[in-house]
Design an enzyme around this catalytic site. Sequence first.
Site, PDB file in Angstrom:
ATOM      1  N   LYS A  22      72.237  38.341 -29.228  1.00  0.00           N
ATOM      2  CA  LYS A  22      72.948  39.520 -29.741  1.00  0.00           C
ATOM      3  C   LYS A  22      71.658  40.727 -29.642  1.00  0.00           C
ATOM      4  O   LYS A  22      71.953  41.769 -29.225  1.00  0.00           O
ATOM      5  CB  LYS A  22      73.149  39.164 -31.023  1.00  0.00           C
ATOM      6  CG  LYS A  22      73.578  40.533 -32.043  1.00  0.00           C
ATOM      7  CD  LYS A  22      73.900  40.147 -33.270  1.00  0.00           C
ATOM      8  CE  LYS A  22      74.237  41.436 -34.280  1.00  0.00           C
ATOM      9  NZ  LYS A  22      72.862  42.027 -34.546  1.00  0.00           N
ATOM     10  N   ASN A  23      70.666  40.659 -30.121  1.00  0.00           N
ATOM     11  CA  ASN A  23      69.520  41.580 -30.285  1.00  0.00           C
ATOM     12  C   ASN A  23      69.187  42.127 -28.811  1.00  0.00           C
ATOM     13  O   ASN A  23      68.781  43.204 -28.995  1.00  0.00           O
ATOM     14  CB  ASN A  23      68.474  41.200 -31.224  1.00  0.00           C
ATOM     15  CG  ASN A  23      68.732  41.055 -32.752  1.00  0.00           C
ATOM     16  OD1 ASN A  23      69.925  41.392 -33.238  1.00  0.00           O
ATOM     17  ND2 ASN A  23      67.793  40.200 -33.365  1.00  0.00           N
ATOM     18  N   ARG A  97      75.279  49.465 -36.132  1.00  0.00           N
ATOM     19  CA  ARG A  97      73.729  49.705 -36.150  1.00  0.00           C
ATOM     20  C   ARG A  97      73.088  49.957 -35.011  1.00  0.00           C
ATOM     21  O   ARG A  97      72.124  50.833 -34.554  1.00  0.00           O
ATOM     22  CB  ARG A  97      72.933  48.415 -36.918  1.00  0.00           C
ATOM     23  CG  ARG A  97      71.615  48.668 -37.135  1.00  0.00           C
ATOM     24  CD  ARG A  97      71.322  49.594 -38.310  1.00  0.00           C
ATOM     25  NE  ARG A  97      69.828  49.825 -38.313  1.00  0.00           N
ATOM     26  CZ  ARG A  97      69.152  50.748 -39.314  1.00  0.00           C
ATOM     27  NH1 ARG A  97      70.077  51.282 -40.094  1.00  0.00           N
ATOM     28  NH2 ARG A  97      67.992  51.075 -39.050  1.00  0.00           N
ATOM     29  N   ASP A 121      73.936  45.446 -41.376  1.00  0.00           N
ATOM     30  CA  ASP A 121      73.751  44.723 -42.469  1.00  0.00           C
ATOM     31  C   ASP A 121      73.287  45.543 -43.502  1.00  0.00           C
ATOM     32  O   ASP A 121      72.379  46.458 -43.384  1.00  0.00           O
ATOM     33  CB  ASP A 121      72.939  43.494 -42.116  1.00  0.00           C
ATOM     34  CG  ASP A 121      73.513  42.496 -41.295  1.00  0.00           C
ATOM     35  OD1 ASP A 121      74.638  42.282 -41.378  1.00  0.00           O
ATOM     36  OD2 ASP A 121      72.560  41.728 -40.438  1.00  0.00           O
ATOM     37  N   ASP A 320      64.895  37.088 -39.140  1.00  0.00           N
ATOM     38  CA  ASP A 320      66.346  36.816 -38.990  1.00  0.00           C
ATOM     39  C   ASP A 320      66.530  35.235 -39.214  1.00  0.00           C
ATOM     40  O   ASP A 320      67.705  34.799 -39.331  1.00  0.00           O
ATOM     41  CB  ASP A 320      66.978  37.195 -37.651  1.00  0.00           C
ATOM     42  CG  ASP A 320      67.217  38.579 -37.503  1.00  0.00           C
ATOM     43  OD1 ASP A 320      67.155  39.138 -38.295  1.00  0.00           O
ATOM     44  OD2 ASP A 320      67.494  39.075 -36.220  1.00  0.00           O
ATOM     45  N   MET A 342      60.041  41.918 -45.109  1.00  0.00           N
ATOM     46  CA  MET A 342      60.681  43.261 -44.372  1.00  0.00           C
ATOM     47  C   MET A 342      61.780  43.713 -45.071  1.00  0.00           C
ATOM     48  O   MET A 342      61.922  44.915 -45.151  1.00  0.00           O
ATOM     49  CB  MET A 342      60.919  43.057 -42.936  1.00  0.00           C
ATOM     50  CG  MET A 342      59.776  42.626 -42.038  1.00  0.00           C
ATOM     51  SD  MET A 342      60.259  42.483 -40.374  1.00  0.00           S
ATOM     52  CE  MET A 342      60.858  43.961 -39.936  1.00  0.00           C
TER      53      MET A 342
END
Length: 435
Positions: A22-23, A97, A121, A320, A342
């Site tokens: 996905k990223n 995003r 998110d 993640d 983070m």
Amino acid sequence: MASFKVTGGRKLSGEITPQGAKNEALQILCAVVLTAEPVTIHNIPNIRDVNQLIDLLGDMGVKIRRLSESSIEFDASQVNIEYLESETYKAKAAALRGSVMLLGPTLARFKKGRIPSPGGDKIGRRRLDTHFTGFMKLGAKFNYSAEDGGFYEVDASHLTGAYMLLDEASVTGTANILMAAVLAKGTTTIYHAACEPYIQQLCKMLNRMGAKISGIGSNLLTIEGVDILGGTEHTMLPDMIEIGSFIGMAAMTQSEITIKNCKIPELGIIPDVFRKLGIKLEFRGDDIFVPAQEHYELENFIDGSMLTISDHPWPGFTPDLLSIILVTAIQAKGTVLIHQKMFESRLFFVDRLIEMGAQIILCDPHRATVVGFDRKQNLKGIRMSSPDIRAGVSLLIAAMSATGTSIIDNIEQIDRGYQNIDTRLNALGAEIVRI
């Protein structure tokens, strides 16, 4: 709003193939705007965030030709840059995003970019300073208008290469600046750059298109600007977050599964961190075999002190997967401190796990201590809501391991990052009903 009805206590077995990353997809798809020539992308995940971005590209005038379920040819030869002024664009980009990564490509090729305050998110503060500071170092002019819901506008009639030290090793920030710099005049040096496999994939793709990027895989990237980029073909990596999720799921449900085609060399320390939880893993070629384990015991540090698992910029452990590590530790033997550095809101989902019976102490917004059950008791099914993608899957893992039935609401968050997750897990023996 959809929900999952999950019947716990089912053991899984069989093989599962992770989706495309996905990223990686969000930045690779934005990169197609950099060229007027066709770009073919393979292993595209069929998930909400990615599909919304593809839809947005189509609205911008990018021609989209689907070659198969996971392969698409993109032709950005006739992009309508004026679309960025439309209300439709504002609504669609604000909900996604990943839309922020359209700024670099549109700046590089069309000399301007515009995005509304992006969504994503709700896991804490996710500032965009790194992106805009980088653009300004390249000579762009930045303006933020609070009117009409908030718009970020960047003008860049003359992008010029520059030296920059990023204030944080932001993956999306590095990707955005990279995509702006490849068509800038002169040489750009990015120090403290993110070096995740996703960034390495983007760099390799851009080089195949004619860019000149060196230092790939390090935190010091050098980009020699070129005048034009051409087309290419690119295959995305499997999603490392899905792979980690499946490992944790197998451990919690005492299941034996094989995760196929994992590109193991690109996983970094992810397998080693799961091994610190006591989870056995076997590498079989490029597959990961997770045997069914009745017990798994947390390691301690050499001096006997309690294990701490925290997130770090790559090649450290990805943030993640901390939610997955946390929920997997619930049934381990031993105690572990989870330190999420983070994002200050990412651990708040532990309230739901505590309601299910987990022994977790939320020390502060960034730290939680998990006291493992060692299978001496089970979680119990409850009704809960998914606050973000990773927490949503963590709650799904908890529900699958629990006694009784759970309802997980707001599963649109899970669908944003996991492709047909209910269908794929049901094929392994889970009992998940979408309602």
